[in-house]
Design a protein around this motif. Structure first.
Motif, PDB file in Angstrom:
ATOM      1  N   ARG A 110       0.884  -1.228  -0.179  1.00 45.81           N
ATOM      2  CA  ARG A 110       0.046   0.090   0.176  1.00 45.81           C
ATOM      3  C   ARG A 110       0.873   1.376   0.060  1.00 45.81           C
ATOM      4  O   ARG A 110       1.925   1.110   0.396  1.00 45.81           O
ATOM      5  CB  ARG A 110      -0.748   0.037   1.083  1.00 45.81           C
ATOM      6  CG  ARG A 110      -1.931  -1.268   1.115  1.00 45.81           C
ATOM      7  CD  ARG A 110      -2.824  -1.161   2.451  1.00 45.81           C
ATOM      8  NE  ARG A 110      -2.303  -0.657   3.754  1.00 45.81           N
ATOM      9  CZ  ARG A 110      -3.259  -0.005   4.685  1.00 45.81           C
ATOM     10  NH1 ARG A 110      -4.357  -0.013   4.754  1.00 45.81           N
ATOM     11  NH2 ARG A 110      -2.327   0.421   5.716  1.00 45.81           N
ATOM     12  N   TRP A 119       4.186   5.710  -5.813  1.00 42.31           N
ATOM     13  CA  TRP A 119       3.217   4.962  -6.576  1.00 42.31           C
ATOM     14  C   TRP A 119       3.608   4.988  -7.892  1.00 42.31           C
ATOM     15  O   TRP A 119       3.419   3.946  -8.517  1.00 42.31           O
ATOM     16  CB  TRP A 119       1.966   5.243  -6.163  1.00 42.31           C
ATOM     17  CG  TRP A 119       1.107   6.389  -6.315  1.00 42.31           C
ATOM     18  CD1 TRP A 119       0.686   7.463  -5.355  1.00 42.31           C
ATOM     19  CD2 TRP A 119       0.631   6.959  -7.739  1.00 42.31           C
ATOM     20  NE1 TRP A 119       0.189   8.290  -5.892  1.00 42.31           N
ATOM     21  CE2 TRP A 119      -0.009   7.933  -7.208  1.00 42.31           C
ATOM     22  CE3 TRP A 119       0.607   6.403  -8.707  1.00 42.31           C
ATOM     23  CZ2 TRP A 119      -0.571   8.770  -8.346  1.00 42.31           C
ATOM     24  CZ3 TRP A 119      -0.085   7.111  -9.846  1.00 42.31           C
ATOM     25  CH2 TRP A 119      -0.681   8.248  -9.603  1.00 42.31           C
ATOM     26  N   GLU A 132      -8.316   1.614  -3.906  1.00 44.32           N
ATOM     27  CA  GLU A 132      -8.018   2.576  -2.554  1.00 44.32           C
ATOM     28  C   GLU A 132      -8.738   2.074  -1.218  1.00 44.32           C
ATOM     29  O   GLU A 132      -9.776   1.649  -1.474  1.00 44.32           O
ATOM     30  CB  GLU A 132      -8.269   3.767  -2.954  1.00 44.32           C
ATOM     31  CG  GLU A 132      -7.306   4.403  -4.168  1.00 44.32           C
ATOM     32  CD  GLU A 132      -7.618   5.665  -4.229  1.00 44.32           C
ATOM     33  OE1 GLU A 132      -6.667   6.587  -5.199  1.00 44.32           O
ATOM     34  OE2 GLU A 132      -8.613   6.494  -3.977  1.00 44.32           O
ATOM     35  N   MET A 142      -5.111   5.237   0.813  1.00 42.62           N
ATOM     36  CA  MET A 142      -3.843   4.508   0.380  1.00 42.62           C
ATOM     37  C   MET A 142      -4.191   3.719  -0.913  1.00 42.62           C
ATOM     38  O   MET A 142      -5.392   3.328  -1.127  1.00 42.62           O
ATOM     39  CB  MET A 142      -3.461   3.131   1.414  1.00 42.62           C
ATOM     40  CG  MET A 142      -3.303   3.599   3.024  1.00 42.62           C
ATOM     41  SD  MET A 142      -1.925   4.542   3.024  1.00 42.62           S
ATOM     42  CE  MET A 142      -0.721   3.395   2.940  1.00 42.62           C
ATOM     43  N   LYS A 143      -3.354   3.545  -1.733  1.00 45.27           N
ATOM     44  CA  LYS A 143      -3.557   3.008  -3.193  1.00 45.27           C
ATOM     45  C   LYS A 143      -2.750   1.525  -2.757  1.00 45.27           C
ATOM     46  O   LYS A 143      -1.517   1.334  -2.437  1.00 45.27           O
ATOM     47  CB  LYS A 143      -2.714   3.719  -4.120  1.00 45.27           C
ATOM     48  CG  LYS A 143      -3.239   5.131  -4.489  1.00 45.27           C
ATOM     49  CD  LYS A 143      -2.373   5.751  -5.435  1.00 45.27           C
ATOM     50  CE  LYS A 143      -2.422   5.169  -6.882  1.00 45.27           C
ATOM     51  NZ  LYS A 143      -3.364   5.785  -7.684  1.00 45.27           N
ATOM     52  N   CYS A 144      -3.550   0.625  -3.100  1.00 44.08           N
ATOM     53  CA  CYS A 144      -3.101  -0.686  -3.066  1.00 44.08           C
ATOM     54  C   CYS A 144      -2.782  -1.674  -4.254  1.00 44.08           C
ATOM     55  O   CYS A 144      -3.229  -1.238  -5.271  1.00 44.08           O
ATOM     56  CB  CYS A 144      -4.386  -1.737  -2.292  1.00 44.08           C
ATOM     57  SG  CYS A 144      -4.883  -1.060  -0.944  1.00 44.08           S
TER      58      CYS A 144
END
Length: 149
Positions: A110, A119, A132, A142-144
């Motif tokens: 993440r 990212w 997210e 958070m970007k997963c």
């Protein structure tokens, strides 16, 4: 580019690792250095180790240049932070290559949505965005991501 040794962290290094973590996080522009932030990172580091995280450092002749936290059973790259003095020297790539030796088939991670530099780097390194979610511990969106061999 310095050739550093990536090795397991020793408990007596945890405070220094937390300082490197803070300085790297502050270098993103998403936080300001403070005693409060450092204390939180020190406590979080110990909690995460108790929860099963394996902690590694990039050692430059006794200086901690970076920290890497992996939760191997969960296939999770928890933290990868390079000290500001070592940024831009491909140390992140070395740490990611090491991560792939520990998690050769799949890695999940993440990344804070506002940390675009990070990212975008993970995307260039082959990670695929999945969704997210809000991090309950920090409140950050958070970007997963996931990488598969």
């Amino acid at each position: 580019m310095p050739h550093l040794i990536i090795r397991p962290a020793a408990p007596h290094e945890y405070d220094e690792i937390a300082r490197v973590w803070m300085e790297s996080w502050v270098s993103t522009g998403l936080a300001e250095a403070s005693h409060f932030l450092l204390a939180n990172l020190r406590a979080r580091l110990r909690r995460e180790i108790e929860d099963g995280v394996s902690l590694f450092v990039a050692d430059d002749n006794g200086t901690i240049a970076a920290m890497l936290a992996l939760h191997l059973p969960k296939l999770y790259l928890d933290q990868l932070f390079v000290a500001p003095a070592y940024q831009g020297q491909s140390l992140g790539r070395q740490l990611l290559a090491f991560t792939r030796t520990q998690l050769p088939d799949e890695i999940v991670l993440r990344c804070v949505r506002e940390n675009e530099k990070a990212w975008r780097w993970y995307e260039r390194e082959g990670f695929v965005f999945e969704r997210e979610e809000i991090a309950t511990a920090t409140g950050f969106m958070m970007k997963c991501y996931r990488w598969k061999r």
